[in-house]
Write a protein that holds these residues in place. Structure first.
Motif, PDB file in Angstrom:
ATOM      1  N   HIS A  56       0.827  -1.195   0.000  1.00  0.00           N
ATOM      2  CA  HIS A  56       0.000   0.000   0.000  1.00  0.00           C
ATOM      3  C   HIS A  56       0.867   1.252   0.000  1.00  0.00           C
ATOM      4  N   THR A  64       0.625  -0.249  -4.824  1.00  0.00           N
ATOM      5  CA  THR A  64       1.808   0.218  -5.540  1.00  0.00           C
ATOM      6  C   THR A  64       2.960  -0.707  -5.205  1.00  0.00           C
ATOM      7  N   ASP A  66       5.997   0.747  -4.870  1.00  0.00           N
ATOM      8  CA  ASP A  66       6.930   1.672  -4.225  1.00  0.00           C
ATOM      9  C   ASP A  66       6.395   2.111  -2.860  1.00  0.00           C
ATOM     10  N   VAL A  68       5.802   5.239  -2.039  1.00  0.00           N
ATOM     11  CA  VAL A  68       4.753   6.209  -2.373  1.00  0.00           C
ATOM     12  C   VAL A  68       4.389   6.006  -3.843  1.00  0.00           C
ATOM     13  N   CYS A  69       3.081   5.977  -4.148  1.00  0.00           N
ATOM     14  CA  CYS A  69       2.658   5.621  -5.511  1.00  0.00           C
ATOM     15  C   CYS A  69       2.939   6.764  -6.488  1.00  0.00           C
ATOM     16  N   SER A  70       2.860   6.453  -7.778  1.00  0.00           N
ATOM     17  CA  SER A  70       3.235   7.442  -8.789  1.00  0.00           C
ATOM     18  C   SER A  70       2.275   8.632  -8.814  1.00  0.00           C
TER      19      SER A  70
ATOM     20  N   MET B   1       1.151   1.976 -15.571  1.00  0.00           N
ATOM     21  CA  MET B   1       2.075   2.717 -14.714  1.00  0.00           C
ATOM     22  C   MET B   1       3.163   1.801 -14.166  1.00  0.00           C
ATOM     23  N   ASP B   3       4.680   1.629 -11.382  1.00  0.00           N
ATOM     24  CA  ASP B   3       4.641   1.159  -9.998  1.00  0.00           C
ATOM     25  C   ASP B   3       3.508   0.175  -9.736  1.00  0.00           C
ATOM     26  N   THR B   4       2.748  -0.205 -10.765  1.00  0.00           N
ATOM     27  CA  THR B   4       1.718  -1.226 -10.573  1.00  0.00           C
ATOM     28  C   THR B   4       1.840  -2.311 -11.643  1.00  0.00           C
TER      29      THR B   4
END
Lengths: 200, 200
Positions: A56, A64, A66, A68-70, B1, B3-4
């Motif tokens: 999350h 995501t 990462d 923090v998501c994009s 994207m 990150d997913t």
């Protein structure tokens, strides 16, 4: 039977998928083994990879790989707007409209007393923390409640709106009204009544 | 994207399951990642294991982990009877009746000109080879055609019956008639007509 144990395990394991009962699981297992073993292998890999990598977003709670998501990282997003949705699928629907350029908070659920889903399960604390964080450059101006227009979604929106009453923020809800392209004759009465009250 | 990507790969991979489109695949992926990562891991393991271990019985063509399945190996089975079914699910239904003690041949499909499924795809050669093999101790007496009572199933049964005409075997078909527990008023006319012709 001993000689079909891995087949039985596969049928049992497929039942963890939502909406898949014994008959569907059997049909899926037979289909994969008979017609698509490569698809089955790819699915096995994709499952392991996703479970290992997807987590999350620490800011908005969506899926995501990462920290923090994009979307949260995107500098072109308007940091003064926060849209609260129930699921990543709802977030994706909002994104497809191209009409929203702010940030999101994804609840990953909705309040549901019947299913024992309370404020903690859908991370309302995290939402309130997030809102309380002051960004000195771009303060949060508005929270848009875009939970679904079902009983549970409405309850969730109501609870969040109540909790945010004293934050000095504008709290809005997506407009209820007649869907684009529909004929009044076939629209349900509740929707028409709402559209009448909210006329502009 | 970016990150997913693993989430998108999972959604894409889930679509190899029969009857699962984009929306269902999304719902399944979100459910697994949000609520059941252990189930997802178990499913990944079960898929790999089943694809690696499950193969076709060299005698009857059903799914098994061994060279010859446990039913074909079972010495208490009557080797003079051979029941031809379309799928392992049909075989399981026959077994659950407890009324059949012979052997099986599982076609793993049915003749379907529309889908390009011909005699080779459903292993009819193997069936005829199997029937031609003489077991000196217990010769094959009867072939029971238990394909489904659909257009394709009937065609498949007809083709097999024609090919076996000169083998000197008794070739039978499951009886068509009124289902147990049903009222005539609600049974379709074709079924009643068949039940009338086949009255005993």
């Amino acid at each position: 039977m001993a000689d079909t144990r891995s087949l039985e395990r596969l049928i049992e394991a497929l039942r963890c998928l939502p909406g898949v009962g014994l008959k569907s699981a059997q049909r899926m297992a037979f289909h994969l083994l008979q017609h698509d073993p490569h698809g089955a292998q790819r699915l096995a890999g994709a499952l392991s990879e996703a479970v290992g990598k997807v987590r999350h977003c620490s800011r908005c709670h969506t899926f995501t790989e990462d920290e923090v998501c994009s979307t949260c990282r995107d500098p072109r997003r308007d940091r003064g707007l926060l849209c609260v949705v129930e699921t990543p699928a709802d977030q994706a629907a909002m994104e497809r409209t191209g009409a929203y350029k702010g940030l999101y908070f994804v609840l990953m659920g909705k309040l549901s007393a019947l299913d024992g889903v309370g404020p903690r399960e859908i991370g309302l604390d995290k939402l309130f923390e997030r809102i309380a964080e002051e960004d000195p450059e771009v303060p949060l101006r508005e929270v848009i409640l875009a939970t679904n227009f079902t009983a549970e979604g409405e309850t969730t929106a109501h609870v969040i709106a109540q909790a945010l009453k004293d934050h000095g923020l504008q709290v809005t809800r997506l407009a209820r009204g007649v869907p684009v392209g529909s004929e009044l004759e076939y629209v349900d009465l509740g929707t028409i009544a709402h559209a009448l009250v909210d006329r502009r």
